[in-house]
Write an enzyme that holds these catalytic residues in place. Structure first.
Site, mmCIF file in Angstrom:
data_model
loop_
_atom_site.group_PDB
_atom_site.id
_atom_site.type_symbol
_atom_site.label_atom_id
_atom_site.label_comp_id
_atom_site.label_asym_id
_atom_site.label_seq_id
_atom_site.Cartn_x
_atom_site.Cartn_y
_atom_site.Cartn_z
ATOM 1 N N CYS A 138 1.721 2.297 3.441
ATOM 2 C CA CYS A 138 1.980 1.113 4.573
ATOM 3 C C CYS A 138 3.844 0.994 4.213
ATOM 4 O O CYS A 138 4.278 1.053 3.391
ATOM 5 C CB CYS A 138 1.514 -0.067 3.927
ATOM 6 S SG CYS A 138 1.894 -1.683 5.017
ATOM 7 N N GLY A 149 0.810 -1.171 -0.170
ATOM 8 C CA GLY A 149 0.117 0.061 -0.026
ATOM 9 C C GLY A 149 0.753 1.393 0.019
ATOM 10 O O GLY A 149 1.781 1.284 0.628
#
Length: 347
Positions: free
Chosen positions: A186, A183
């Site tokens: 992330c 992500g």
């Protein structure tokens, strides 16, 4: 210790090879899919794109807007039962059938999930989400939820390998969420060194799931419509988007004015911002594994989702797929060292 020699690939490592097509127009491509799920027996049809269960993406407003496009929203787990009650009572079945109810794995989460599902027979989808889907605790929780809600469509994750996909499906999951670390906000791969390139994860996990009659969600790593098409081409049944749907008026992120411009806060659900907001800060025994960024305000999500779907339709015409279901059968990936010409900047 051991080393696997096989090269694993992300979306940026490949392109899709064009093939002969009889399609005359993108308008001929059907992006709707119909699934009948393994354990629940429920049937769903729609465009298999899902807004990620992040509180700066998957708001109730996002669910209402995306339902108009036949797209799903995994509404984040931080709404109260009372807020869910107000939402459910004010919406039609056409909206609710495109909503997933997100849940953690605590006893309190289980009670809250059951209370929300009891509000409407149209709430059929559950999204059980923890960062490390390799925990036996997740498998036990999936069994518990399946026993309590045999009629529900359960998705669970996140994992990146076929062995765990199979275990979760056998435990009662209809759909397995695939992705660790890809992500845009992330930082798990940086903080832990753990992860798996997303395209290879999708290809391998789809093979495992489909062999058992299950489905997968490719969760994370998409930064453009071409990546969404590659995820579908690799075998993902659903594709979950976070950053691509963040920053809109429906996203739910905090709006901030900076240098005269409207900006929207977007953060990972294991970031310092998320843990300060929902957990009273980062616990001493752990590290934050997410970023907080400010995105330019992007207006309505309708324009963005139309652009994404238009891109995927175009992919289908380039490979001769009349429907999204045909895309994976028509996909041949070529490994590349370049993606696009950036002489005048990125798209």
């Amino acid at each position: 210790m051991r080393i696997e020699q096989d090269l694993k690939l992300g979306f940026k490592d490949v392109l899709i090879r064009p093939k002969r097509s009889t399609l005359k127009s993108r308008s001929q491509v059907d992006l709707n899919r119909q699934f009948t799920f393994k354990h629940s027996g429920k049937t769903w049809s729609g465009v298999p794109i899902i807004a990620a269960n992040m509180d700066s993406v998957a708001s109730f407003k996002m669910a209402i807007s995306l339902a108009k496009h036949n797209v799903m929203t995994a509404v984040h787990k931080h709404y109260s039962v009372e807020q869910w009650g107000e939402f459910v009572s004010s919406q039609t079945a056409d909206v609710l059938k495109h909503v997933m109810v997100s849940s953690g794995t605590s006893d309190a989460d289980f009670i809250k999930l059951s209370e929300i599902l009891a509000m409407s027979e149209e709430l059929n989808f559950i999204c059980i989400d923890i960062a490390n889907g390799y925990s036996e605790h997740l498998v036990d929780y999936v069994r518990k939820v399946r026993q309590a809600h045999p009629q529900a469509v359960i998705s669970a994750g996140n994992v990146v390998t076929g062995d765990m996909v199979e275990e979760l499906i056998i435990a009662g999951a209809d759909i397995v969420k695939v992705g660790i670390g890809p992500g845009s906000v992330c930082t798990t791969r940086v903080k832990t060194g753990v992860g798996y390139p997303q395209l290879s994860a999708i290809i391998e996990c789809a093979d495992a799931a489909h062999g058992l009659g299950g489905q997968i969600i490719g969760d994370g790593g998409c930064s453009c419509a071409g990546d969404v098409a590659k995820a579908f081409g690799g075998g993902a049944d659903f594709v979950m988007l976070g950053g691509m749907l963040a920053g809109h008026e429906q996203s739910g992120g905090e709006v901030i004015e900076q240098d005269g411009k409207m900006m929207v806060k977007f953060y990972g659900m294991s970031s310092q911002s998320a843990m300060d907001k929902h957990s009273g800060g980062v616990a001493k025994y752990r590290a934050a594994e997410g970023k907080t960024v400010l995105l330019p305000f992007r207006g309505s999500v309708d324009n963005t989702i139309n652009d994404i779907m238009g891109g995927v339709r175009s992919t289908c015409t380039y490979v001769g797929a009349a429907s999204l279901k045909e895309l994976t059968k028509r996909t041949t990936f070529i490994r590349v060292q370049e993606q696009e010409n950036n002489v005048y900047g990125k798209e």
